[in-house]
Design an enzyme around this catalytic site. Sequence first.
Site, PDB file in Angstrom:
ATOM      1  N   GLY A   1       4.024  28.426  32.622  1.00 36.32           N
ATOM      2  CA  GLY A   1       4.228  27.895  31.266  1.00 36.32           C
ATOM      3  C   GLY A   1       2.924  27.955  30.481  1.00 36.32           C
ATOM      4  CG  HIS A   2      -0.367  25.426  31.604  1.00 36.89           C
ATOM      5  ND1 HIS A   2      -0.082  24.938  32.855  1.00 36.89           N
ATOM      6  CD2 HIS A   2      -0.461  24.350  30.790  1.00 36.89           C
ATOM      7  CE1 HIS A   2      -0.012  23.615  32.807  1.00 36.89           C
ATOM      8  NE2 HIS A   2      -0.237  23.231  31.562  1.00 36.89           N
TER       9      HIS A   2
ATOM     10  N   GLY B   1       3.897  24.290  23.815  1.00 38.69           N
ATOM     11  CA  GLY B   1       5.154  24.632  24.473  1.00 38.69           C
ATOM     12  C   GLY B   1       6.309  23.769  23.967  1.00 38.69           C
TER      13      GLY B   1
ATOM     14  CD  GLN C   1       2.012  17.720  23.390  1.00 36.89           C
ATOM     15  OE1 GLN C   1       1.586  16.756  23.986  1.00 36.89           O
ATOM     16  NE2 GLN C   1       1.929  18.939  23.890  1.00 36.89           N
TER      17      GLN C   1
ATOM     18  CB  SER D   1       6.172  19.959  34.820  1.00 40.33           C
ATOM     19  OG  SER D   1       5.358  18.806  34.784  1.00 40.33           O
TER      20      SER D   1
ATOM     21  NE  ARG E   1       2.684  13.363  34.435  1.00 42.34           N
ATOM     22  CZ  ARG E   1       2.293  13.413  33.159  1.00 42.34           C
ATOM     23  NH1 ARG E   1       2.870  14.240  32.318  1.00 42.34           N
ATOM     24  NH2 ARG E   1       1.313  12.633  32.731  1.00 42.34           N
TER      25      ARG E   1
HETATM   26  P1  AMP Z   1      -0.050  20.210  29.615  1.00 47.13           P
HETATM   27  O1  AMP Z   1      -1.187  20.784  30.391  1.00 47.13           O
HETATM   28  O2  AMP Z   1       1.083  19.744  30.465  1.00 47.13           O
HETATM   29  O3  AMP Z   1      -0.506  19.189  28.605  1.00 47.13           O
HETATM   30  O4  AMP Z   1       0.568  21.402  28.767  1.00 47.13           O
HETATM   31  C1  AMP Z   1      -0.216  22.199  27.927  1.00 47.13           C
HETATM   32  C2  AMP Z   1       0.686  23.011  27.045  1.00 47.13           C
HETATM   33  O5  AMP Z   1       1.529  23.817  27.840  1.00 47.13           O
HETATM   34  C3  AMP Z   1       1.599  22.134  26.167  1.00 47.13           C
HETATM   35  O6  AMP Z   1       1.694  22.704  24.864  1.00 47.13           O
HETATM   36  C4  AMP Z   1       2.906  22.205  26.896  1.00 47.13           C
HETATM   37  O7  AMP Z   1       4.037  22.021  26.049  1.00 47.13           O
HETATM   38  C5  AMP Z   1       2.875  23.613  27.445  1.00 47.13           C
HETATM   39  N1  AMP Z   1       3.792  23.713  28.601  1.00 47.13           N
HETATM   40  C6  AMP Z   1       3.819  22.901  29.677  1.00 47.13           C
HETATM   41  N2  AMP Z   1       4.832  23.259  30.505  1.00 47.13           N
HETATM   42  C7  AMP Z   1       5.449  24.322  29.913  1.00 47.13           C
HETATM   43  C8  AMP Z   1       6.564  25.136  30.256  1.00 47.13           C
HETATM   44  N3  AMP Z   1       7.266  24.952  31.379  1.00 47.13           N
HETATM   45  N4  AMP Z   1       6.906  26.131  29.404  1.00 47.13           N
HETATM   46  C9  AMP Z   1       6.224  26.332  28.256  1.00 47.13           C
HETATM   47  N5  AMP Z   1       5.160  25.604  27.878  1.00 47.13           N
HETATM   48  C10 AMP Z   1       4.776  24.609  28.692  1.00 47.13           C
END
Ligand code: AMP
Length: 282
Positions: free
Chosen positions: A36-37, A147, A153, A185, A187
Site C-alpha cells: 500500500g505504501h 491512501g 483522513q 496495514s 497493524r
Molecule cells: P500509515 O503509515 O499507515 O500512516 O500510512 C501511510 C499512507 O499509506 C496513508 O496515506 C495511508 O492511507 C496509506 N495506506 C496505508 N495502507 C494502505 C493500503 N492498504 N492501500 C493504499 N494506501 C494505504
Amino acid sequence: MQIIQSCREMQKLAAELRAQGKSLGLVPTMGYFHEGHLSLMRRSRADNHVSIISIYVNPTQFGRGEDFTTYPRDLEGDAQKAQNVGVDIIFAPADKEVYPAGYSTFVEVEELTEGLCGASRPGHFKGVTTVVAKLFHLCKPHRAYFGQKDAQQARIIQQMTADLNLDLEIVVMPIVREADGLAMSSRNIYLSPQERKAALALSRSLAWAQEAYNKGERSADLLIQGIKKIIEKEKLGLIDYVDIVDADTLKEVGQIERPVLVALAIKFGKARLIDNCTLGSG
Ligand code: AMP
C-alpha cells in the site's frame, strides 16, 4: 537516496530543489512498509522529479492506551524498500525535532473529524492534521499522496489544504489488498493466525454491501445491518463502528442517493482494523 533527520536540513533542501525548478512529491507515512505504501511511492516517482517520503510515528495522533509505543518500526527495512522503488529522500525526524520543548500550535479541521474514527479516537485527527501541515511546510511538495484506505483522513487533508490555501495537489490512491482481500496495514502484524482469518470478514462484508447496492438496495440502515451480521459471525471481532456517510460531507445518510462511503472499524485482539468502499461513485 538520502536520509534526513533534521527539520532545518529538510526545509533547506526542499527550498533548493524548488529553486532548481524540480517538482517534489511527498508520501507521509508511519513506516513499516507494505505494498500500500509502495504504491503511493511509485505514483509519486512517476509524477515528480524528486520523491520524498516521511517516516514518523506521530505521538500526537495516538490516544492514551493506544499502540504508540508498540507500533511496528523498521527503519532499515523501510529504507531498503523505499530505495528499491526509487525514492530520493527519506525524512525521518526525531520527536524532539517535530515537537521541541514548549511546542503549542495545532491545526484542527472541524465537522469532518466528528464521526467515524474521529468519534472513537478523540484528538486523533488533530494530531494528523498538525503533523501533515508541518510536513508540508518542511518538505514543500507540489503533490502529496494519501491512501483511500484511510478515507476520512484523506478527505480531512483535502479540506485542510483547501481551507488554508496550501499550494499543493492532494492525490488519493486506491486501497491495496492482500490476495484474499484483507486491506494491507502495518497493524496486520498484530493478528494471530485465527484473527487473520476472521479479519477477512471486513472485506467480505464490504463486497456483500457492494453487491446488495448493485442489486438495487438503497437503505443505509439495511446495508449496515447486513454488514454487521457478517462481522458478528466472527466471534473474535469486536465492532467499533459500521457506518454509511456522504462521501463528501461524511455525514450519515438514510437513503443512498449520492456517492457514499461505507466505512468500518473492527477490533481483533490488539489490532483495530479499518476498511471501506464507496458506493454510487460511478
Ligand atoms: P500509515 O503509515 O499507515 O500512516 O500510512 C501511510 C499512507 O499509506 C496513508 O496515506 C495511508 O492511507 C496509506 N495506506 C496505508 N495502507 C494502505 C493500503 N492498504 N492501500 C493504499 N494506501 C494505504
